[in-house]
Design an enzyme around this catalytic site. Structure first.
Site, PDB file in Angstrom:
ATOM      1  N   GLN A 123       0.840  -1.202   0.000  1.00  0.00           N
ATOM      2  CA  GLN A 123       0.000   0.000   0.000  1.00  0.00           C
ATOM      3  C   GLN A 123       0.874   1.251   0.000  1.00  0.00           C
ATOM      4  O   GLN A 123       1.883   1.303   0.696  1.00  0.00           O
ATOM      5  CB  GLN A 123      -0.899   0.010   1.246  1.00  0.00           C
ATOM      6  CG  GLN A 123      -1.847  -1.183   1.342  1.00  0.00           C
ATOM      7  CD  GLN A 123      -3.056  -1.065   0.423  1.00  0.00           C
ATOM      8  OE1 GLN A 123      -3.241  -0.075  -0.284  1.00  0.00           O
ATOM      9  NE2 GLN A 123      -3.882  -2.100   0.412  1.00  0.00           N
ATOM     10  N   TYR A 135      -6.345 -12.160  -2.239  1.00  0.00           N
ATOM     11  CA  TYR A 135      -5.547 -11.042  -2.775  1.00  0.00           C
ATOM     12  C   TYR A 135      -4.655 -10.514  -1.649  1.00  0.00           C
ATOM     13  O   TYR A 135      -4.690  -9.341  -1.298  1.00  0.00           O
ATOM     14  CB  TYR A 135      -6.438  -9.927  -3.335  1.00  0.00           C
ATOM     15  CG  TYR A 135      -7.516 -10.421  -4.258  1.00  0.00           C
ATOM     16  CD1 TYR A 135      -7.268 -10.536  -5.620  1.00  0.00           C
ATOM     17  CD2 TYR A 135      -8.776 -10.797  -3.767  1.00  0.00           C
ATOM     18  CE1 TYR A 135      -8.261 -11.013  -6.481  1.00  0.00           C
ATOM     19  CE2 TYR A 135      -9.763 -11.276  -4.620  1.00  0.00           C
ATOM     20  CZ  TYR A 135      -9.504 -11.373  -5.970  1.00  0.00           C
ATOM     21  OH  TYR A 135     -10.482 -11.839  -6.810  1.00  0.00           O
ATOM     22  N   GLU A 155      -2.652 -15.373  -3.218  1.00  0.00           N
ATOM     23  CA  GLU A 155      -2.109 -14.228  -3.969  1.00  0.00           C
ATOM     24  C   GLU A 155      -1.438 -14.767  -5.231  1.00  0.00           C
ATOM     25  O   GLU A 155      -0.818 -15.831  -5.204  1.00  0.00           O
ATOM     26  CB  GLU A 155      -1.112 -13.501  -3.050  1.00  0.00           C
ATOM     27  CG  GLU A 155      -0.067 -12.639  -3.714  1.00  0.00           C
ATOM     28  CD  GLU A 155      -0.624 -11.429  -4.450  1.00  0.00           C
ATOM     29  OE1 GLU A 155      -1.489 -10.729  -3.906  1.00  0.00           O
ATOM     30  OE2 GLU A 155      -0.173 -11.213  -5.590  1.00  0.00           O
ATOM     31  N   ASP A 199      -9.521  -8.108  -1.046  1.00  0.00           N
ATOM     32  CA  ASP A 199      -8.904  -6.810  -1.355  1.00  0.00           C
ATOM     33  C   ASP A 199      -8.415  -6.875  -2.805  1.00  0.00           C
ATOM     34  O   ASP A 199      -7.221  -6.873  -3.073  1.00  0.00           O
ATOM     35  CB  ASP A 199      -7.738  -6.566  -0.378  1.00  0.00           C
ATOM     36  CG  ASP A 199      -7.102  -5.199  -0.552  1.00  0.00           C
ATOM     37  OD1 ASP A 199      -7.630  -4.382  -1.329  1.00  0.00           O
ATOM     38  OD2 ASP A 199      -6.060  -4.959   0.091  1.00  0.00           O
ATOM     39  N   CYS A 222     -10.760  -0.800  -3.972  1.00  0.00           N
ATOM     40  CA  CYS A 222     -10.110   0.405  -4.499  1.00  0.00           C
ATOM     41  C   CYS A 222     -10.866   0.920  -5.723  1.00  0.00           C
ATOM     42  O   CYS A 222     -10.372   1.777  -6.435  1.00  0.00           O
ATOM     43  CB  CYS A 222      -8.637   0.137  -4.825  1.00  0.00           C
ATOM     44  SG  CYS A 222      -8.393  -1.150  -6.044  1.00  0.00           S
TER      45      CYS A 222
HETATM   46  N1  SAH Z   1      -4.132  -7.055   0.660  1.00  0.00           N
HETATM   47  C1  SAH Z   1      -2.840  -6.636   0.177  1.00  0.00           C
HETATM   48  C2  SAH Z   1      -2.756  -6.531  -1.339  1.00  0.00           C
HETATM   49  C3  SAH Z   1      -3.883  -5.818  -2.027  1.00  0.00           C
HETATM   50  S1  SAH Z   1      -3.575  -5.342  -3.694  1.00  0.00           S
HETATM   51  C4  SAH Z   1      -2.434  -5.342   0.831  1.00  0.00           C
HETATM   52  O1  SAH Z   1      -3.239  -4.664   1.435  1.00  0.00           O
HETATM   53  O2  SAH Z   1      -1.257  -4.989   0.728  1.00  0.00           O
HETATM   54  C5  SAH Z   1      -4.225  -6.628  -4.626  1.00  0.00           C
HETATM   55  C6  SAH Z   1      -3.343  -7.848  -4.728  1.00  0.00           C
HETATM   56  O3  SAH Z   1      -4.020  -8.787  -5.545  1.00  0.00           O
HETATM   57  C7  SAH Z   1      -1.984  -7.629  -5.391  1.00  0.00           C
HETATM   58  O4  SAH Z   1      -0.982  -8.149  -4.555  1.00  0.00           O
HETATM   59  C8  SAH Z   1      -2.072  -8.437  -6.705  1.00  0.00           C
HETATM   60  O5  SAH Z   1      -0.834  -9.032  -7.061  1.00  0.00           O
HETATM   61  C9  SAH Z   1      -3.099  -9.481  -6.346  1.00  0.00           C
HETATM   62  N2  SAH Z   1      -3.876 -10.085  -7.444  1.00  0.00           N
HETATM   63  C10 SAH Z   1      -4.299  -9.532  -8.595  1.00  0.00           C
HETATM   64  N3  SAH Z   1      -5.069 -10.378  -9.282  1.00  0.00           N
HETATM   65  C11 SAH Z   1      -5.155 -11.523  -8.544  1.00  0.00           C
HETATM   66  C12 SAH Z   1      -5.831 -12.783  -8.716  1.00  0.00           C
HETATM   67  N4  SAH Z   1      -6.576 -13.015  -9.782  1.00  0.00           N
HETATM   68  N5  SAH Z   1      -5.696 -13.701  -7.746  1.00  0.00           N
HETATM   69  C13 SAH Z   1      -4.939 -13.455  -6.637  1.00  0.00           C
HETATM   70  N6  SAH Z   1      -4.291 -12.303  -6.431  1.00  0.00           N
HETATM   71  C14 SAH Z   1      -4.396 -11.339  -7.373  1.00  0.00           C
END
Ligand code: SAH
Length: 452
Positions: A285, A314, A335, A383, A410
């Site tokens: 973030q 995610y 992830e 997320d 977001c």
């Molecule tokens: N919850 C974490 C990351 C949120 S951002 C935080 O707060 O830091 C969203 C995340 O989803 C990113 O790390 C991205 O790499 C991942 N992502 C994107 N598409 C995805 C999918 N289809 N399956 C799993 N993860 C995914």
């Protein structure tokens, strides 16, 4: 072509009624919308039509006849042309109301009866970003750092980015000056030539550690040793200096291969009392102060008692997972980026957390498998990126039926769509809490709790 209510290059006086999600003023000419760049609701302006389409037109403001009481003096002129801070001319309290209103409007359109709470904002809504990805180009024969002019790849020279940690701005200039000194050629997009493409800098808000990644078109960079030596001497906070190879013709900033030039291949920072390692390819973030506010909202919403199974979909480098693991029986993170999952596992052991596991995969695939295997989650945290939940993911939620879904979003447009889909499985939400993670911009982050 059918006649449009306005034509290109026409000038007319209009009153602005609303702001689009992109921060453009909206005026109506006999019901036909006019999108006026830089104009605010309540303002009377002279609009110069730049493009007239069948259903709407775009215009530039050539004169401000009556200013909104919420109008504030923008930062430097070149800065305003970049689109880095599209809401900078709007007073901060009005920005927070704008974000709340955007979510309300999208919920109304989706026929969702959910209260949207006032946006939680920052005391100091500048200098907050912990990450910068700065393009490097030749401008009039001189290696230059700055940002692209909006909707273009023309580089505008910039030294102060205002919304970034000022220490990051300083580091970028330090790198720029060394690249100039050693005459390293900047990248040229036209023919994929030159050497240095981007300077990526991250700084731990709590740790004060700096990570610099030089994104280059080749591993062969002249004077690399001299540059490393001078940078490490000039920047005592430097914890990691890396070279990232990106030799493809692409808008994607980072390539897949990275070499360590100095220090670690990660940066460390703290959030809510835990320590996190962050690799250059992992998501983290960008507003650490507000991330703590956001996560606290999510943790409070989950209302864990200690015996729950939590899925964190995610999960990135495991920041939410590990913050929740302290209050739950078991946390499962999923992830898609392998480097991020590696970081998450390291972060679990770094913080002596033994009840969190992390899986590499697409959340929609792994969630479907978990649901088929009969796994039950008491709390599902999601997320997702801007595009929201995949339809297969939502279907798997319908199969698993977790007691509670905590949705960190977001993008309120996909949030509204996904809530509507989850309602089909009997979930309802009472309220939504926007948290301003991106002051001066139009991005909107929020937390919603859905229960059965
Ligand atoms: N919850 C974490 C990351 C949120 S951002 C935080 O707060 O830091 C969203 C995340 O989803 C990113 O790390 C991205 O790499 C991942 N992502 C994107 N598409 C995805 C999918 N289809 N399956 C799993 N993860 C995914």
């Amino acid at each position: 072509m059918a006649k449009t209510p306005v034509v290109k290059n026409q000038e007319l006086t209009v009153t602005i009624e609303d702001l689009t999600y992109e921060g453009m003023g909206v005026a109506k000419v006999d019901g036909y919308p006019l999108f006026v760049d830089g104009a605010l609701p309540g303002e009377k302006v002279v609009a110069h039509i730049t493009k007239a389409e069948k259903k709407f037109a775009f215009a530039r403001m050539t004169e401000l006849l009556e200013a909104s009481p919420d109008r504030v003096e923008p930062k430097a002129k070149a800065y305003a042309q970049t689109g880095i801070a599209p809401l900078q001319h709007l007073a901060y309290p009005a920005q927070l109301k704008f974000k709340q209103h955007q979510v309300e409007t999208l919920f109304q359109k989706a026929k969702l009866d959910i209260e949207v709470k006032p946006t939680l904002g920052m005391d100091q809504p500048f200098g907050y970003r912990n990450k910068a990805q700065i393009p490097v180009r030749m401008v009039n024969g001189v290696l230059t750092t700055g940002f692209y002019k909006r909707r273009s790849h023309d580089l505008l020279p910039l030294e102060d980015f205002y919304i970034q940690d000022p220490e990051i701005d300083k580091a970028v200039l330090m790198v720029r000056d060394l690249l100039r000194k050693y005459q390293i050629p900047a990248y040229n997009e036209a023919d994929n030539s030159g050497v240095i493409r981007h300077i990526v800098v991250r700084r731990g808000y709590f740790s004060h550690q700096l990570m610099i990644v030089l994104v280059t078109n080749t591993w062969a960079v002249d004077h690399l040793e001299d540059i490393v030596k001078e940078l490490t001497e000039a920047l005592p906070e430097l914890a990691s200096l890396m070279l990232n190879l990106n030799n493809r013709k692409t808008n994607v900033i980072l390539g897949k291969k990275t070499r360590t030039l100095f220090g670690h291949d990660y940066l460390e920072d703290q959030l809510l009392g835990s320590t996190f390692r962050i690799s250059p390819l992992s998501f983290y973030q960008v507003n650490p102060q507000q991330t703590e506010v956001l996560y606290q909202q999510a943790i409070d919403a989950a209302d864990l008692k200690g015996n729950e199974t939590v899925i964190d979909a995610y999960s990135g480098i495991g920041t939410i997972s590990l913050s929740m693991a302290k209050h739950a029986k078991r946390v499962l993170g999923v992830e898609v980026v392998p480097e991020a999952v590696h970081d998450a596992k390291v972060n679990a052991s770094l913080n002596s957390i033994k009840n969190a596991e992390f899986v590499v995969g697409k959340a929609e695939d792994v969630m479907t498998k978990w649901a088929e295997d009969g796994l039950h989650a008491d709390v599902l945290m999601v997320d997702p990126p801007r595009k929201g939940l995949a339809p297969e993911f939502t279907a798997a939620v319908g199969k698993m039926l977790p007691d509670k879904v905590v949705y960190v979003s977001c993008n309120p447009a996909t949030l509204a769509r996904d809530i509507a889909a989850l309602q089909e499985f009997g979930y309802t939400a009472k309220s939504n809490q926007p948290v301003d993670m991106f002051p001066q911009t139009t991005s909107i982050e929020s937390v919603t709790v859905l229960t059965k």
